[in-house]
Design an enzyme around this catalytic site. Structure first.
Site, PDB file in Angstrom:
ATOM      1  N   HIS A  56       0.829  -1.216   0.000  1.00 23.70           N
ATOM      2  CA  HIS A  56       0.000   0.000   0.000  1.00 23.70           C
ATOM      3  C   HIS A  56       0.857   1.258   0.000  1.00 23.70           C
ATOM      4  O   HIS A  56       1.266   1.748   1.052  1.00 23.70           O
ATOM      5  CB  HIS A  56      -0.898  -0.032   1.240  1.00 23.70           C
ATOM      6  CG  HIS A  56      -2.031   0.922   1.195  1.00 23.70           C
ATOM      7  ND1 HIS A  56      -3.256   0.652   1.730  1.00 23.70           N
ATOM      8  CD2 HIS A  56      -2.140   2.173   0.676  1.00 23.70           C
ATOM      9  CE1 HIS A  56      -4.062   1.674   1.560  1.00 23.70           C
ATOM     10  NE2 HIS A  56      -3.404   2.622   0.917  1.00 23.70           N
ATOM     11  N   ARG A  60       1.810   8.744  -6.693  1.00 22.13           N
ATOM     12  CA  ARG A  60       1.313  10.017  -7.246  1.00 22.13           C
ATOM     13  C   ARG A  60       1.598  10.217  -8.731  1.00 22.13           C
ATOM     14  O   ARG A  60       1.239  11.268  -9.265  1.00 22.13           O
ATOM     15  CB  ARG A  60       1.855  11.218  -6.463  1.00 22.13           C
ATOM     16  CG  ARG A  60       1.627  11.176  -4.962  1.00 22.13           C
ATOM     17  CD  ARG A  60       0.175  11.161  -4.596  1.00 22.13           C
ATOM     18  NE  ARG A  60      -0.007  11.324  -3.140  1.00 22.13           N
ATOM     19  CZ  ARG A  60      -1.041  10.826  -2.478  1.00 22.13           C
ATOM     20  NH1 ARG A  60      -1.993  10.159  -3.118  1.00 22.13           N
ATOM     21  NH2 ARG A  60      -1.152  11.007  -1.187  1.00 22.13           N
ATOM     22  N   HIS A 229      -5.266  -0.873   5.790  1.00 24.04           N
ATOM     23  CA  HIS A 229      -5.061  -0.026   6.984  1.00 24.04           C
ATOM     24  C   HIS A 229      -6.156  -0.165   8.049  1.00 24.04           C
ATOM     25  O   HIS A 229      -6.840   0.801   8.395  1.00 24.04           O
ATOM     26  CB  HIS A 229      -4.886   1.455   6.606  1.00 24.04           C
ATOM     27  CG  HIS A 229      -5.788   1.974   5.526  1.00 24.04           C
ATOM     28  ND1 HIS A 229      -7.143   1.821   5.549  1.00 24.04           N
ATOM     29  CD2 HIS A 229      -5.487   2.665   4.391  1.00 24.04           C
ATOM     30  CE1 HIS A 229      -7.653   2.400   4.477  1.00 24.04           C
ATOM     31  NE2 HIS A 229      -6.691   2.910   3.753  1.00 24.04           N
ATOM     32  N   ASP A 302       0.896   2.612   3.681  1.00 22.50           N
ATOM     33  CA  ASP A 302       0.003   3.666   3.175  1.00 22.50           C
ATOM     34  C   ASP A 302       0.797   4.966   2.994  1.00 22.50           C
ATOM     35  O   ASP A 302       0.315   6.057   3.321  1.00 22.50           O
ATOM     36  CB  ASP A 302      -1.209   3.870   4.091  1.00 22.50           C
ATOM     37  CG  ASP A 302      -2.291   4.737   3.439  1.00 22.50           C
ATOM     38  OD1 ASP A 302      -2.157   5.080   2.240  1.00 22.50           O
ATOM     39  OD2 ASP A 302      -3.269   5.077   4.136  1.00 22.50           O
ATOM     40  N   HIS A 306       2.455  14.248   0.385  1.00 25.82           N
ATOM     41  CA  HIS A 306       1.806  15.505  -0.013  1.00 25.82           C
ATOM     42  C   HIS A 306       2.848  16.610   0.076  1.00 25.82           C
ATOM     43  O   HIS A 306       3.632  16.639   1.022  1.00 25.82           O
ATOM     44  CB  HIS A 306       0.636  15.846   0.921  1.00 25.82           C
ATOM     45  CG  HIS A 306      -0.537  14.938   0.767  1.00 25.82           C
ATOM     46  ND1 HIS A 306      -1.358  14.962  -0.345  1.00 25.82           N
ATOM     47  CD2 HIS A 306      -1.019  13.967   1.571  1.00 25.82           C
ATOM     48  CE1 HIS A 306      -2.305  14.041  -0.195  1.00 25.82           C
ATOM     49  NE2 HIS A 306      -2.124  13.420   0.942  1.00 25.82           N
TER      50      HIS A 306
END
Lengths: 429, 312
Positions: A56, A60, A229, A302, A306
């Protein structure tokens, strides 16, 4: 040809845990034994294990290259000891067709630091309406067998039912981001902390509702279901019961849901904003119990990069997600192995063997044995280091562990006999 | 104030002693407001920026008057006229204001925690003038001042905060503040308007008003914050009014010396009856006038003043 000398080989796939030399020739392990001669890499004091596999991640690319690219994400993964990663399809355009999954897979090969296995979308455009062309993605060079609308749940039982049925033909698996769609309008775990902070709450029951729905559909269809998750006591309990019943279900947990609670949000720092949210201590304890009793199969990061400008915002306005590839090993050793919740061997299983099995990637997850691909990690289990967000390899710095002391750090990562990381640095050779 | 209290982001930033210090200082400033010349030179040459991302007349004017009475230069920046609409981030706005010489920033913002974010980006003193559903600490201070002035002490008073607790920053700061000062706080609301985890405020939660109404010293009413509701929480305003509203019938059942408070704006006929709003029991106007003195005290203390100094 070279020999990893004097390391402690911890290989859950073959049940080996002792000091052994590992000879690598070409892309394979060719010999495992004591006092092997030849050009050596000193691994005394280090652990040698099958390279880690992350079910996971979010890389992007395409569409979000400001946050991460397949290249930068691959570097971060290699630095974290990973030899295989599975990027989720919430790219732009999404990985919902053969062309995009092919691109991601090929780009991973071009970068060559880690095997990149894209996960396909369940629904066309990730819109939660019609099925994406899952067979076409399976037939592509990427051989996609894991599908998810991660970032969002599969919104209706009707679509989930058909998705499970459809992928059973290729022994595929649906990975669920388990949050009830009508209970997602919140910012953090609902509880004592959200009450005081005045941030809209995400109740734990949201996850349980979705997991229980999906278990019923997995029972009905006989298909494979994987819960991404997992974060709540009740969902872990539901998975435990489903496994006991023989339903084909697996689940993963993230390092951040094990190491952090909703207390971290008191600063209003959006680096602690994630979906599902950081839960209360009761849930963290239940996750650890679920790991100890075998309900939880795998650790998955996960990894959700950003850019700083997106996270440097009012909590309500910032996106969800945390980077995690470079801190996962340290968190697992510090939070699970050190306190004696699991053995080092089980930790290697959760980071490598179990996820490789769920993914269906026979080249990964060991065994560390002659004739098998040399996809390995070598790490120092004792080195204590302090996480520095600015020093991460990822293009993004949104780690929730900034300033935290972790024990355990990757020295070398080896992909098909080649160093992707050597002495703690990306190997450009 | 302890030197580490640099900002007021939450009422919990202040200990009991510091709350008392603010209330005590406010009393001396209130006297200034009764003079013909309502101004002291204390903050001459300092700049206070009122940065308001939400419309507010009452709070903004109160802060403006407070800072002006301290002789500070006051700049009002409101979201409709600011670079916010051009997409400027709070960080960049903070840096701009600092570069322009702001010594204190009074922030009103629709997002919970925005003042905490602002405080990370600026050296200026940050005062939370209401952030999302989080807190409104100066409202709590002026409410405590008003109640203390009326009753002489806060210790042991029974305070009922009634209405939309979940979406009220006034309720959070008030419950935390009053209970810190030794009062007993009840939050009274339909269950859909009581946040999960409310016990963390240090209060007792009740879903019925009538059984406790006659025991309350302070009946503190809140308006329904419809703009923050993301889903239906009530079948109707009428049902709320019938169960939790301060009707004329309930007004006469109050304790003889009970007082009625409201942070404004009031919605007569939704949470408070017209007569109740006008009754001699209400302290609403006292709350408003206390606001100026309390905010003067707070600005003064956070900007380096001493409680013991001769403020007048």
């Amino acid at each position: 040809m070279f020999v990893l000398k004097g390391g402690r080989v911890v290989d859950p796939a073959s049940g080996v845990d002792r000091q052994l030399d590992v000879r690598i020739d070409g892309d394979q392990v060719v010999e495992v034994g004591s006092s092997l001669d030849g050009k050596g890499v000193d691994c005394r004091g280090a652990i040698v294990a099958p390279g880690f596999v992350d079910l996971h991640v979010h890389f992007r690319e395409p569409g979000g290259e400001d946050a991460e690219t397949i290249e930068s994400g691959s570097r971060a993964a290699a630095m974290g000891g990973y030899t295989a990663v599975c990027p989720m399809p919430n790219t732009d355009p999404p990985q919902d067709n053969a062309a995009v999954v092919d691109y991601v897979w090929r780009r991973g090969r071009e970068v060559g630091l880690v095997d990149v296995y894209p996960t396909g979308a369940v629904s066309a455009g990730r819109r939660g309406e019609a099925l994406a062309p899952m067979r076409e993605m399976y037939n592509s060079v990427a051989r996609v067998r894991m599908f998810s609308d991660d970032g969002d749940p599969v919104p209706t039982a009707r679509l989930m039912r058909r998705a499970l049925e459809y992928v059973s033909a290729i022994d595929g698996v649906i990975i669920e981001h388990a949050e009830d769609p009508s209970l997602r309008d919140g910012q953090m775990h609902e509880g004592d902390v959200s009450a005081v902070l005045g941030l809209a709450g995400l109740p734990a029951a949201s996850e349980e509702i979705c997991v229980v729905r999906d278990i019923a559909l997995a029972r009905m269809t006989g298909a494979r279901l994987h819960i991404a998750h997992i974060s709540t006591a009740e969902a872990v309990d539901a998975v435990r019961r489903a496994k006991a019943e023989g339903i084909r279900i697996t689940c993963e947990v993230t390092p951040h849901h094990l190491a952090l609670t909703d207390e971290a949000v008191r600063t209003f720092d959006a680096n602690f904003k994630v979906a599902p949210p950081l839960r209360s201590q009761r849930h963290v304890d239940a996750l650890k119990e679920g790991i100890a009793n075998g309900t939880i199969d795998a650790i998955a990061t996960d990894h959700a990069p950003h850019p700083a400008h997106a996270k440097d915002k009012e909590f309500d306005y910032a996106p969800c997600g945390m980077v995690g590839l470079e801190t996962a090993l340290g968190v697992v050793l510090t939070e699970l192995v050190d306190p004696g919740i699991i053995t080092l061997e089980r930790a290697m299983d959760m980071l490598s063997v179990a996820p490789a099995t769920i993914l269906g990637a026979p080249d990964h997850g060991g065994p560390v044995a002659p004739g098998h691909p040399a996809n390995l990690v070598v790490f120092d289990p004792e080195e204590t280091w302090t996480v520095d967000a600015m020093a991460l390899t990822s293009r993004s710095r949104n780690t929730p562990f900034s300033g935290r002391k972790l024990r355990g750090r990757v020295i070398h990562t080896i992909l098909r006999g080649e160093f992707s990381v050597r002495d703690g640095e990306i190997d450009h050779g | 104030m302890r030197p580490e209290v640099k900002h007021l982001l939450s009422i919990t930033d202040l200990g009991r002693d510091e709350i008392e210090e603010v209330l005590h200082t406010a009393a001396s400033f209130e006297a200034i407001g009764e003079r013909e010349i309502k101004k002291v030179p204390t903050l001459r040459g300092r700049t206070v920026v009122n940065l308001f991302y939400e419309n507010s007349t009452r709070t903004r004017v109160s802060f403006e008057i407070a800072a002006k009475r301290l002789s500070a230069d006051v700049i009002n920046v409101s979201s409709s006229a600011s670079s916010v609409e051009k997409g400027e981030s709070l960080r960049d706005t903070a840096k701009t204001l600092r570069a322009l010489g702001a010594d204190a920033i009074v922030l009103r913002h629709p997002a919970s925690g925005a003042p905490a974010l602002l405080a990370r980006f600026t050296d200026a003193v940050v005062i939370n003038a209401g952030d999302g559903s989080h807190e409104h600490p100066t409202q709590a201070l002026l409410d405590m001042y008003t109640v203390q002035k009326h009753f002489g002490s806060l210790e042991g008073l029974r305070i009922g905060i009634i209405g939309d607790i979940a979406h009220s920053r006034v309720a959070r700061s008030g419950a935390l503040g009053f209970s810190r000062m030794g009062a007993r706080v009840f939050v009274i609301a339909p269950p859909t308007m009581i946040p999960v985890g409310v016990r963390a405020f240090g209060c007792t939660e009740l879903t019925e008003l009538d059984p406790v109404l006659g025991q309350l010293d302070v009946v503190y009413l809140l308006r329904l914050q419809r703009e923050r509701h993301r889903e239906p929480l009530l079948p109707s305003e009428h049902e709320f009014w019938a169960t939790y509203g301060l009707t004329r019938e309930r007004l006469v059942r109050l304790k003889d010396d009970a007082v009625v408070m409201h942070p404004g704006p009031m919605n007569r006929g939704v949470e408070i009856d017209w007569d109740a709003a006008e009754s001699s029991a209400t302290l609403v106007e006292a709350q408003v006038s206390a606001g100026v003195a309390v905010r003067m005290a707070l600005i003064y203390l956070l900007m380096g003043g001493q409680a013991t100094a001769e403020v007048a």
